[in-house]
Design a protein around this motif. Structure first.
Motif, PDB file in Angstrom:
ATOM      1  N   LYS A  47      33.621-159.063  -4.649  1.00 15.54           N
ATOM      2  CA  LYS A  47      32.335-158.503  -4.028  1.00 15.54           C
ATOM      3  C   LYS A  47      32.534-158.541  -2.721  1.00 15.54           C
ATOM      4  N   GLN A  48      32.872-159.459  -1.891  1.00 17.06           N
ATOM      5  CA  GLN A  48      33.167-159.509  -0.512  1.00 17.06           C
ATOM      6  C   GLN A  48      34.358-158.937   0.181  1.00 17.06           C
ATOM      7  N   LEU A  49      35.594-158.830  -0.570  1.00 17.66           N
ATOM      8  CA  LEU A  49      36.702-158.250  -0.284  1.00 17.66           C
ATOM      9  C   LEU A  49      36.774-156.697  -0.812  1.00 17.66           C
ATOM     10  N   GLY A  50      36.015-156.671  -1.873  1.00 14.36           N
ATOM     11  CA  GLY A  50      36.025-155.184  -2.649  1.00 14.36           C
ATOM     12  C   GLY A  50      37.291-155.017  -3.284  1.00 14.36           C
ATOM     13  N   MET A  51      38.082-156.098  -3.876  1.00 14.02           N
ATOM     14  CA  MET A  51      39.343-155.990  -4.474  1.00 14.02           C
ATOM     15  C   MET A  51      38.847-155.812  -6.056  1.00 14.02           C
ATOM     16  N   ARG A  52      38.659-154.825  -6.701  1.00 12.35           N
ATOM     17  CA  ARG A  52      38.261-154.928  -8.031  1.00 12.35           C
ATOM     18  C   ARG A  52      39.236-155.122  -9.106  1.00 12.35           C
ATOM     19  N   ASP A  53      40.535-154.760  -8.840  1.00 14.17           N
ATOM     20  CA  ASP A  53      41.631-154.857  -9.792  1.00 14.17           C
ATOM     21  C   ASP A  53      41.886-156.164  -9.951  1.00 14.17           C
ATOM     22  N   SER A  54      42.280-156.526 -11.280  1.00 18.10           N
ATOM     23  CA  SER A  54      42.772-157.772 -11.677  1.00 18.10           C
ATOM     24  C   SER A  54      43.974-158.646 -10.628  1.00 18.10           C
ATOM     25  N   TYR A  55      43.939-159.768 -10.447  1.00 17.98           N
ATOM     26  CA  TYR A  55      45.009-160.254  -9.835  1.00 17.98           C
ATOM     27  C   TYR A  55      45.374-161.616 -10.392  1.00 17.98           C
ATOM     28  N   LYS A  56      45.158-161.619 -11.559  1.00 20.54           N
ATOM     29  CA  LYS A  56      45.681-162.871 -12.226  1.00 20.54           C
ATOM     30  C   LYS A  56      45.424-162.685 -14.056  1.00 20.54           C
TER      31      LYS A  56
ATOM     32  N   GLN B  49      51.198-160.804 -16.580  1.00 22.38           N
ATOM     33  CA  GLN B  49      51.370-161.126 -14.871  1.00 22.38           C
ATOM     34  C   GLN B  49      52.420-160.186 -14.445  1.00 22.38           C
ATOM     35  N   THR B  50      51.825-159.061 -14.037  1.00 24.51           N
ATOM     36  CA  THR B  50      52.487-157.876 -13.659  1.00 24.51           C
ATOM     37  C   THR B  50      52.752-157.612 -12.267  1.00 24.51           C
ATOM     38  N   PRO B  51      53.673-156.808 -11.698  1.00 23.40           N
ATOM     39  CA  PRO B  51      53.854-156.443 -10.308  1.00 23.40           C
ATOM     40  C   PRO B  51      52.524-156.069  -9.578  1.00 23.40           C
ATOM     41  N   ALA B  52      51.575-155.312 -10.621  1.00 24.99           N
ATOM     42  CA  ALA B  52      50.346-154.768 -10.031  1.00 24.99           C
ATOM     43  C   ALA B  52      49.485-156.004  -9.619  1.00 24.99           C
ATOM     44  N   ARG B  53      49.325-156.978 -10.306  1.00 22.26           N
ATOM     45  CA  ARG B  53      48.433-158.061 -10.203  1.00 22.26           C
ATOM     46  C   ARG B  53      49.229-159.188  -8.896  1.00 22.26           C
ATOM     47  N   ARG B  54      50.471-158.938  -8.938  1.00 21.04           N
ATOM     48  CA  ARG B  54      51.011-159.616  -7.694  1.00 21.04           C
ATOM     49  C   ARG B  54      50.716-159.129  -6.333  1.00 21.04           C
ATOM     50  N   SER B  55      50.698-157.655  -6.494  1.00 19.69           N
ATOM     51  CA  SER B  55      50.261-156.975  -5.355  1.00 19.69           C
ATOM     52  C   SER B  55      48.972-157.207  -4.900  1.00 19.69           C
ATOM     53  N   VAL B  56      48.119-157.176  -5.736  1.00 20.57           N
ATOM     54  CA  VAL B  56      46.636-157.601  -5.562  1.00 20.57           C
ATOM     55  C   VAL B  56      46.772-159.084  -4.662  1.00 20.57           C
ATOM     56  N   ARG B  57      47.235-160.159  -5.401  1.00 23.91           N
ATOM     57  CA  ARG B  57      47.321-161.356  -4.755  1.00 23.91           C
ATOM     58  C   ARG B  57      47.965-161.322  -3.300  1.00 23.91           C
ATOM     59  N   LYS B  58      48.870-160.567  -3.246  1.00 24.43           N
ATOM     60  CA  LYS B  58      49.396-160.507  -1.862  1.00 24.43           C
ATOM     61  C   LYS B  58      48.357-159.901  -0.855  1.00 24.43           C
TER      62      LYS B  58
ATOM     63  N   ILE C 148      51.237-166.155  -3.876  1.00 30.17           N
ATOM     64  CA  ILE C 148      51.262-164.820  -4.371  1.00 30.17           C
ATOM     65  C   ILE C 148      52.450-164.907  -5.529  1.00 30.17           C
ATOM     66  N   ALA C 149      53.320-165.745  -5.663  1.00 21.86           N
ATOM     67  CA  ALA C 149      53.972-165.865  -7.143  1.00 21.86           C
ATOM     68  C   ALA C 149      53.229-166.252  -8.311  1.00 21.86           C
ATOM     69  N   ASP C 150      52.359-167.038  -8.178  1.00 22.55           N
ATOM     70  CA  ASP C 150      51.780-167.930  -9.208  1.00 22.55           C
ATOM     71  C   ASP C 150      50.847-166.897  -9.986  1.00 22.55           C
ATOM     72  N   GLY C 151      51.193-166.298 -11.255  1.00 26.29           N
ATOM     73  CA  GLY C 151      50.673-165.077 -12.050  1.00 26.29           C
ATOM     74  C   GLY C 151      49.190-165.707 -12.412  1.00 26.29           C
ATOM     75  N   SER C 152      49.118-166.746 -12.822  1.00 27.12           N
ATOM     76  CA  SER C 152      47.983-167.261 -13.287  1.00 27.12           C
ATOM     77  C   SER C 152      46.684-167.232 -12.186  1.00 27.12           C
ATOM     78  N   GLY C 153      47.144-167.201 -10.929  1.00 30.96           N
ATOM     79  CA  GLY C 153      46.225-166.871 -10.155  1.00 30.96           C
ATOM     80  C   GLY C 153      45.421-168.505  -9.759  1.00 30.96           C
ATOM     81  N   ASP C 154      45.666-169.418 -10.297  1.00 30.38           N
ATOM     82  CA  ASP C 154      45.243-170.693 -10.046  1.00 30.38           C
ATOM     83  C   ASP C 154      45.424-171.392  -8.694  1.00 30.38           C
ATOM     84  N   LEU C 155      46.644-171.052  -8.070  1.00 30.74           N
ATOM     85  CA  LEU C 155      46.696-171.558  -6.663  1.00 30.74           C
ATOM     86  C   LEU C 155      46.067-171.053  -5.756  1.00 30.74           C
ATOM     87  N   LEU C 156      45.934-169.535  -5.871  1.00 28.97           N
ATOM     88  CA  LEU C 156      45.113-168.546  -4.890  1.00 28.97           C
ATOM     89  C   LEU C 156      43.587-169.137  -5.247  1.00 28.97           C
ATOM     90  N   ASP C 157      43.162-169.075  -6.280  1.00 27.14           N
ATOM     91  CA  ASP C 157      41.701-169.753  -6.600  1.00 27.14           C
ATOM     92  C   ASP C 157      41.589-170.807  -5.743  1.00 27.14           C
TER      93      ASP C 157
END
Length: 267
Positions: free
Chosen positions: A173-182, A189-198, A225-234
């Motif tokens: 909502k606040q960054l407006g990044m709707r694509d899945s990142y995790k 755990q695709t390159p596309a999701r990694r790109s969103v995390r970056k 960025i590398a953690d495909g689960s997104g847990d570290l970023l979350d």
């Protein structure tokens, strides 16, 4: 100020631990010092018991919708509500929610809290994808038992402050990044999701969207960025939300927040 950001799970284990971002807030800069993985509830309870002062942002619902509590005649006061729900075994708690949901009209099976609407978060009744009801069931009791201060819900140790956070609010909502990142599924755990995390990490470093600039060693940035689960970023996002709240009157919780429901910070 010591800041904790906590990505929670209702079934911690070595393969899926509770993840913690440990940081230090200096002005508007949040310095990420380390990332911790807690594979047991005992370790989570030890985190809650760490001496203050600290402020933590925890990614699970602290309470239930007032509508549900009223309809089931459960205690309205938060400590009593948590104690009541904690006395139910997981299967019993699940059964109560399933039965209540089945009494409601199609299209409105799930009751929501006031904060869920601006935050874009799931109803705390939800039992799957993600099972936030079970996260409440396991998390809220431990926060209450720790004696920490829970603004708008429970007066406790003012040097240990527990706040409800939600990474989806900041990213979607606040960054407006709707694509899945995790994803917890490795093949997803695709390159596309990694790109969103970056992109999310880059925004946080710039101080977007809350005015808190995330600072971290290169190794930590690579890990987020590398953690495909997104847990570290979350966990890092929860820390940013807690840091924002630390700089706000009443931790950014509006006076109009319904009693007993809790509030997701920055929503």
């Amino acid at each position: 100020m010591r800041i904790y950001g906590v990505d929670f799970t209702c079934a911690p284990r070595a393969a899926k631990p509770i993840t913690v971002a440990v940081a230090l807030l200096k002005g508007s800069a949040l310095h990420l010092e380390r990332l911790e993985r807690l594979p047991t509830f005992a370790q989570f309870e030890a985190l809650l018991a760490r001496p203050g002062p600290w402020i933590g942002g925890f990614d699970f619902p602290f309470s239930l919708p007032r509508e549900l509590v009223r309809d089931l005649a459960w205690p309205a006061a938060w400590p009593a509500l948590v104690a009541h729900c904690s006395a139910l075994e997981r299967a019993q708690f699940r059964g109560r929610l399933d039965a209540y949901r089945n009494t409601r009209q199609p299209g409105s099976r799930y009751a929501h809290r006031a904060t869920d609407y601006p935050a874009g978060s799931s109803s705390p009744m939800k039992l799957v994808n993600p099972p936030v009801a079970l996260m409440f069931h396991e998390g809220a009791r431990r926060v209450l038992a720790s004696g920490a201060h829970v603004p708008a819900l429970h007066d406790g140790d003012a040097k240990r402050v527990a706040l409800e956070a939600y990474p989806g609010l900041l990213v979607r909502k606040q960054l407006g990044m709707r694509d899945s990142y995790k994803s917890d599924t490795r093949r997803e755990q695709t390159p596309a999701r990694r790109s969103v995390r970056k992109r999310v990490v880059a925004a946080l470093k710039e101080g977007k969207p809350l005015g808190i600039r995330l600072r971290m060693p290169e190794a930590a940035e690579r890990a987020l960025i590398a953690d495909g689960s997104g847990d570290l970023l979350d966990a890092a996002v929860c820390a940013v939300q807690a840091a924002w709240a630390a700089r706000q009157p009443r931790y950014g919780i509006p006076a109009s927040a319904p009693a007993g429901e809790g509030w997701i910070v920055s929503s």
